[in-house]
Every structure is written in structure tokens, then in C-alpha cells.
Design an enzyme around this catalytic site. Structure first.
Site, PDB file in Angstrom:
ATOM      1  N   SER A 145       0.814  -1.210   0.000  1.00 42.41           N
ATOM      2  CA  SER A 145       0.000   0.000   0.000  1.00 42.41           C
ATOM      3  C   SER A 145       0.849   1.262   0.000  1.00 42.41           C
ATOM      4  O   SER A 145       1.516   1.563  -0.978  1.00 42.41           O
ATOM      5  CB  SER A 145      -0.963  -0.049   1.193  1.00 42.41           C
ATOM      6  OG  SER A 145      -1.989   0.893   1.053  1.00 42.41           O
ATOM      7  N   ASP A 204      10.111   5.646 -10.134  1.00 40.63           N
ATOM      8  CA  ASP A 204       9.699   6.346 -11.352  1.00 40.63           C
ATOM      9  C   ASP A 204      10.477   7.639 -11.561  1.00 40.63           C
ATOM     10  O   ASP A 204      10.763   8.021 -12.702  1.00 40.63           O
ATOM     11  CB  ASP A 204       8.199   6.650 -11.311  1.00 40.63           C
ATOM     12  CG  ASP A 204       7.349   5.402 -11.490  1.00 40.63           C
ATOM     13  OD1 ASP A 204       7.890   4.379 -11.947  1.00 40.63           O
ATOM     14  OD2 ASP A 204       6.144   5.449 -11.153  1.00 40.63           O
ATOM     15  N   LYS A 221      -0.628  -4.419  -3.370  1.00 36.28           N
ATOM     16  CA  LYS A 221      -1.898  -3.797  -2.981  1.00 36.28           C
ATOM     17  C   LYS A 221      -1.953  -2.387  -3.571  1.00 36.28           C
ATOM     18  O   LYS A 221      -1.250  -1.486  -3.127  1.00 36.28           O
ATOM     19  CB  LYS A 221      -2.040  -3.733  -1.463  1.00 36.28           C
ATOM     20  CG  LYS A 221      -3.317  -3.043  -0.990  1.00 36.28           C
ATOM     21  CD  LYS A 221      -3.363  -2.983   0.536  1.00 36.28           C
ATOM     22  CE  LYS A 221      -4.590  -2.227   1.027  1.00 36.28           C
ATOM     23  NZ  LYS A 221      -4.555  -0.794   0.676  1.00 36.28           N
TER      24      LYS A 221
END
Length: 726
Positions: free
Chosen positions: A468, A479, A493
Site C-alpha cells: 500500500s 519512477d 496492494k
């Protein structure tokens, strides 16, 4: 979040029906649903059917899924019920929706009552076997994982299954050096205590079990929280409570002090110590004392908690006194207790290289916590993961570290807001994550408040239990090319939950209906991908346990699918990929010489082999050979002295509350001091990355050269099933 009750039920050690009269255990009284529980179920159904991200009508189709989920929760290993029981219960498969909508929960409670009856029958049989003992000369085996097996077809099949389970319990104690008389006594007490715990299960527990079968039949991360579970959830998020500052555990029916929180009323008083047993609790100076011996631990904890400034009176049996000794009275004034063992903490490690040493700061973050109540009240100094990490980063900068590693292993998530703000500490005021609601509307969650607190080399260590909010942070760092991601692929998740109070929905003044933790959105990376199902893939993966088939989002058959959306408007701030070939080369060279690392690889290979075989031998000679091989490997890795010290790590066949508390605490200390091979290698890899950024070419000499040299305020967490008085 799976509820504590489910875990409590599934740890029961049981065997089957058919004992002599002197082993017979009493059945618990049948549980019945309360009026407020039936109403809470109906309220929850209305919310879930209308506002869940994956809104599903409560009909016969969903009822069938709830039925399967409920049976799975009560009997995951297919060892309690017989096939005939399941066949009889199947008549309710498509009627559980009606039970909720008509507010008539008799059927699910009958399921639970049957479960308890079968558990008592199994325990009774287990005790009857102890009089005879066992022979361990045959080549019998015990299946380790039965979840994919059928329920026993006959009573004889059930008896044989549980005979083997009890036989394995006996063999574990025998291998640990206990004689037959001691083994029979330990196991008889174990099974008797298990029966007593069954008798303490309440209707509220049964209701939570059923409701979570309903919520998780829709989607894995939607849960029902009863009033007490909701209060504990709030405490876990704000890392504080009003109490006395004592961590309690249940030992032989006594609420026993396992730890005193530094600075808390219990520690400051000087009147309590580890091992003391709380036998009575009273409110204020004049209220009567409740005898809490034999109580459920959470019920005792609830009595000890209270408002800040209020008084609690404890009757305490000192640790060094017998059960018949007189108790002493301790009066304490409750105060705010900070749960520091669940907060961010930091160490600095020194790494030897051919060009000197390099300092790597490691911040361990157990969860993305946030005191929402304090935030709403406008408290600028409210407790939060981001605020604590910012302070630790300032400390690490003052200690002139060369790089920072965020250790997010076993971090199951928390506040989305904290994940966004904490990412900003390393990347700045940029888009961090995208969320899409049930209508398909996409929102870009951008960090707008948090300035960069660390602009040097950094990395993130994750494992399969990183989920999460941990995945939001790790994915953003990856990224943006800001740092190295290391370890195992994460949980997978990719959903967002909110907590809805059923009492607020019903405009009820007192908390009787509980709360729903409900999925309302899905999150996506800034590049448009999602961590859902696939998780975050490390840049450098190593010592991977290959447990993705056993644990993680992909193991849920009703998990949301992986998908993509349009990328956000973002630009990478770094390029870690250029370093990867050299880092991987150095990593492989280093771990080839690391005995601990190679030993763990061997352990993982053996674990994969055991999972594949799915059986454990019940032959004493075979098990002794396996134990000797493990001890030999420990000696090769740690030396004779080190192996002797780690002897506490060997299987003693006992459950946590069957050891002397002093031995259990020593065992915990030994485990905490064990060499963390995964972390050491991550520190070495990050040191190599910092060296490359500096234009240097000497790799870290060895993961074993990595040792803590400077320590910022540090607290140690426990993995034991204990109950802080929170």
C-alpha cells in the site's frame, strides 16, 4: 486488514472426537447475535452496495461467496469440520444475504457454534492421546498445508489426521530434550488452555468473523471493525493511548507485564516490574476491584485504559511470589503513552571500502502513521510518519552520512497523505501518485507542503510484506529515478481505503455498531502503471523467498486486476539505471564470499523443497538428522560460541506463553541481535551507489563489514502476540 479474532481462532491447536470421560472438555455455551449486531450488518450492506469501489449487490451470488469465505476463515486447513458438516451447512449457501437484509443472523451464528463444538471435540481427543504416548520409529508423515485438501470424509479420517498433529507436537518437545512425563504435562495444559480460550469467545467475536467473511468476499482489503477493534485501529494510527505504559501478555490466565514503557506511569512509579501479574483492577480510589484472573487479555486491557488524569488501582501478584502469595495494591494516574516501538527509528552504519569508510543512515519505518484527530484540531506538532522521518533525516545530515536507506520491510501501509508527504522529503513538490475513484475520475496527488529534506544518494529496501503506502513511496522513488529499490517484489496492494463509522451513519451517539474500512479508489504510479497484483519490482532483487504463491495480492482470487491509465505530468530527477550493471556485478561478487548470505540461500532452497513436498517426517531419526544439520550449519556460520548463543533460536517445541518469561525475553533479544543479512547487503549496495556517484571505483568490501557505529533514538518492536494496554 485481517482481524485479530481470525488470527486468534486459527492458532487453536485441536485434535478430534472420542476421548475417555476424564479428558472430556465442556462445550462453550451457544453464542447468539445481539440486536445491534444485526442492525450493524444491515447498515454495512447498504454502504458496501452503494459506495464501495467494486460495488456488488448483496444477492444470492455474493451470499455464495460469503459462505465460502466464512468456512475458509473458520476452517482454513480443513481439519475441524467433517464433509458431512459442510454438506449440512450448504443449505445456507444462498441465504446469508437474506440473513443480513432481514437482520436475522441465527444461521451464521449456528455455523460458529458448530465450529466451537468441533474444536472442543478435537481437543478432547488430543488430551486422550497423551496417556498413551507415541512411537516414532515408523515412516509416517504429516501434511504441512491442507488448505487445498478436502474435509475429512469420515470420523476415522479426522481422528487419524489429528493423531498425527498431536504426535508432531510431542516429537517437537522430545527433540528439544523433554522427557515423556514433562511432554504430556505441557501438552495437556496447552489443550486445556485452548479450550478455555474457546470459552472466552463472545458473540461480538463471532459477529466480526462473519462480517469479515462478508466484506472480504467483495474485495480483500475491506474489513469490518467492531467498536474495540476500531479503537485499536485509531491507536495504531496515532501511536498514542491513555493508559499506564505497560505491555501485557497472557501467561497461564494471568495478565503478565512483559515490558514497561520508559517514562510511563507504571515505570515511573517504581512499584511494578516485568513478570508481575495483574490479578485485579479498580477505577479510582473507592470503586470495587474486578478479579481479572482468567479473563481475556483484551478485556483486562480495556479496564486498565482510561482518560488521561484518571486513577486506576491494580492488585498485583509480584513476579517472585507464588500464586498463593498476598497481592499488593498499586495506584497509578493514567497519562498519554507514546508507542515508540512502532515509530520511525534510525541507525548509522559504517561500511569499509578500499578507499576508507562510508556512513549509511538507515531509517526503519514500520507504518505510515498519522494522528488524524490532532491534525483536525489544528495541532501543528501532530504525530506523523513524515514528521518523524524529517527529524531523523536532519539528525543523519548532522552525522554527515553519505547516503540514506529507507527500510520499509513489513510496512503494511497507512495514511495516503503521509505517503505523499514523505515522498516529498526526497523528491520535492511533485506529483507522487494518481488515484481513480469508482466513477473513473482520476486525481493526481501532488506533494505541495513538504520541502526536500535529503538530496543525497538514497535507496529503499522492500519485501513481500511491504504494501500500500509503502508501494506508493517505493514506486515514486523508482519512477523519478531518485534512488535504488532493493529486496523482494512488494505485496501488490494498489487500492485506497477509508474508514466509515456506522454509528455516524445511524446518527448514534454511542459506539455500538463499529466501523467499515472500505476500498473507495485504486492508486496508480505517476508513469500510469499500478502496483496492483504485480507490486513494485526491485532494481536489484536478492534473497527472494519465492512466497508470492503463498502471500500477496496475487493470492486473492477476488483481487482487482492490473491495469494502466495515462501517465501524470512528471519528469525523472535522476537515472539509477546507468549504475545497475556495475552494482549487480559488485553485488554478486560480494555475496559469493558471504557465508551468512549463502546460508540463507540454502535455507530458502530447503524451504521451497519442503513446500513442494508439503510433508514433514514423524520419524525421530529423520528429524534428529535434520536438526543436527541445522546446528552444523549454524556452527559453520557463527562459530561454536556464536552457535551456542543462538541455541535459543532452535525449536524448543513450546508456544510463546509456555516458556518462562525471562527465557522468552532472552529469546527475543537474541533474535533482534541476529545478523540482518538482507539489510547489510542493502547498505553495501547503497554504499556502492554512492561511490559511483562520487566517481570512485572501490566497492564495499563485504556485507559483513557493515556494523552500526552511531545510534539515534531507537526502540525495538516485538512480534509476540501481546496486548499493550492501548
Amino acid at each position: 486488514m485481517k482481524q485479530q479474532l481470525i488470527g486468534f481462532l486459527l492458532t487453536l491447536v485441536v485434535a478430534a472426537q472420542g476421548a475417555a470421560a476424564d479428558s472430556q472438555l465442556a462445550y462453550p455455551p451457544p453464542l447468539k447475535p445481539a440486536v445491534q449486531e444485526a442492525k450493524a450488518a444491515h447498515l454495512a450492506a447498504e454502504l458496501l452496495s452503494r459506495y464501495h469501489y467494486k460495488a456488488v449487490p448483496l444477492d444470492d451470488a455474493l451470499s455464495s461467496k460469503v459462505f465460502d469465505q466464512y468456512l475458509k476463515a473458520l476452517d482454513p486447513e480443513k481439519v475441524y469440520f467433517l464433509q458431512a458438516d459442510v454438506d449440512r451447512l450448504t443449505a445456507e449457501r444462498t441465504r446469508l444475504d437474506d440473513a443480513i437484509l432481514t437482520e436475522d443472523l441465527r444461521a451464521p451464528f449456528e455455523f460458529f457454534n458448530l465450529y466451537e463444538r468441533r474444536a472442543v471435540e478435537r481437543l478432547t481427543y488430543a488430551r486422550s492421546l497423551l496417556r498413551k504416548g507415541f512411537s516414532f520409529d515408523s515412516d509416517e508423515t504429516l501434511m504441512i498445508d491442507r488448505k487445498d485438501q478436502a474435509w475429512p470424509a469420515t470420523e476415522a479420517e479426522a481422528l487419524d489426521l489429528w493423531r498425527k498433529r498431536v504426535k508432531n507436537d510431542w516429537l517437537r518437545l522430545k527433540l528439544a530434550g523433554q522427557d515423556d512425563a514433562a511432554i504430556a504435562k505441557v501438552l495437556d495444559n496447552r489443550y486445556d488452555n485452548t479450550a478455555k480460550r474457546l470459552g472466552k469467545i463472545t458473540g461480538a467475536d463471532a459477529f466480526e468473523a462473519f462480517m469479515n467473511a462478508y466484506t472480504m468476499a467483495i474485495e480483500p482489503h475491506t474489513n469490518y471493525l467492531g467498536p474495540r477493534a476500531a479503537a485499536n485501529f485509531d491507536i495504531a494510527m496515532r501511536l498514542s493511548l491513555a493508559g499506564i505504559g505497560a505491555v501485557l501478555t497472557d501467561i497461564d490466565g494471568y495478565a503478565t507485564i512483559r515490558e514497561l514503557v520508559a517514562g510511563g506511569p507504571a515505570a515511573v512509579s517504581g512499584q511494578l516490574q516485568v513478570g508481575d501479574r495483574i490479578v485485579g483492577v479498580a477505577q479510582g480510589a473507592n470503586r470495587p476491584v474486578d478479579d481479572v484472573v482468567g479473563w481475556r487479555l483484551d478485556d483486562t486491557v480495556a479496564l486498565i485504559r482510561g482518560a488521561v488524569g484518571s486513577t486506576v488501582r491494580l492488585d498485583v501478584l509480584p513476579a517472585d511470589k507464588g500464586a498463593d502469595a498476598p497481592s499488593k495494591t498499586v495506584v497509578l494516574v493514567r497519562d498519554t503513552i507514546k508507542i515508540e516501538n512502532s515509530a520511525a527509528k534510525a541507525k548509522v552504519y559504517s561500511v569499509a571500502t578500499g578507499e576508507g569508510k562510508r556512513l549509511i543512515g538507515v531509517i526503519t519505518l514500520p507504518s505510515f502513521y498519522e494522528d488524524i484527530d490532532a491534525l483536525r484540531k489544528g495541532d501543528k506538532d501532530y504525530r506523523s510518519a513524515g514528521g518523524d522521518v524529517a527529524r531523523l533525516l536532519a539528525d543523519l545530515k548532522a552525522q554527515k552520512v553519505d547516503a540514506v536507506l529507507m527500510d520499509l520491510r513489513n510496512n503494511g501501509g497507512g495514511s495516503l497523505r503521509e505517503a505523499v508527504g514523505l515522498t516529498g522529503l526526497f523528491v520535492g513538490k511533485v506529483p507522487v501518485v494518481q488515484t481513480r475513484n469508482a466513477k473513473g475520475d482520476v486525481t493526481v496527488e501532488k506533494n505541495v507542503n513538504t520541502p526536500v529534506a535529503w538530496d543525497g544518494p538514497m535507496g529503499v529496501l522492500i519485501n513481500r510484506a511491504s504494501a500500500s503506502a509503502s508501494e506508493i513511496f517505493a514506486a515514486a522513488i523508482q519512477d523519478y529515478g531518485r534512488g535504488l529499490i532493493m529486496g523482494e517484489p512488494s505485496f501488490g496492494k494498489g487500492t485506497v481505503q477509508t474508514v466509515a463509522s456506522l454509528d455516524q451513519v445511524a446518527r448514534n451517539a454511542s459506539p455500538v455498531y463499529g466501523e467499515l474500512k472500505m476500498t473507495i479508489a485504486q492508486f496508480f504510479r505517476v508513469d500510469g502503471g499500478t502496483t496492483q497484483l504485480r507490486g513494485v519490482t526491485p532494481d536489484i532483487g536478492y534473497l527472494q523467498s519465492d512466497n508470492d504463491a503463498l502471500f500477496g495480492e496475487s493470492t486473492f482470487d477476488n483481487a482487482l486486476p492490473w491495469t494502466r491509465i495515462k501517465a501524470a505530468d512528471y519528469a525523472p530527477v535522476g537515472d539509477i539505471k546507468a549504475q545497475l550493471p556495475r552494482l549487480l556485478e559488485w553485488h554478486e561478487s560480494r555475496v559469493q564470499r558471504d557465508r551468512d548470505y549463502q546460508g540463507l540461500l540454502d535455507d530458502l532452497a530447503k524451504a521451497r523443497e519442503r513446500r513442494k513436498d508439503n510433508v514433514i517426517s514423524l520419524n525421530e531419526a529423520v528429524r534428529r538428522k535434520e536438526r543436527a544439520a541445522l546446528e552444523a550449519r549454524l556452527t559453520a556460520m557463527l562459530g561454536a560460541e556464536g552457535a551456542a548463543e543462538s541455541g535459543a533460536l532452535a525449536d524448543d517445541g513450546l508456544q510463546f506463553n509456555e516458556r518462562k518469561l525471562s527465557k522468552d525475553l532472552a529469546l527475543e533479544k537474541t533474535r533482534k541481535s541476529a545478523n540482518d543479512v538482507v539489510l547489510n547487503e542493502a547498505v553495501s549496495i547503497l554504499s556502492d551507489s554512492a561511490a559511483l556517484k562520487e566517481g570512485k571505483s572501490q566497492m564495499a568490501a563485504s556485507a559483513l563489514s557493515t556494523r552500526p557505529v552511531v545510534v539515534t533514538p531507537l526502540t525495538a518492536a516485538t512480534s509476540k502476540p501481546v496486548e499493550p494496554e492501548r
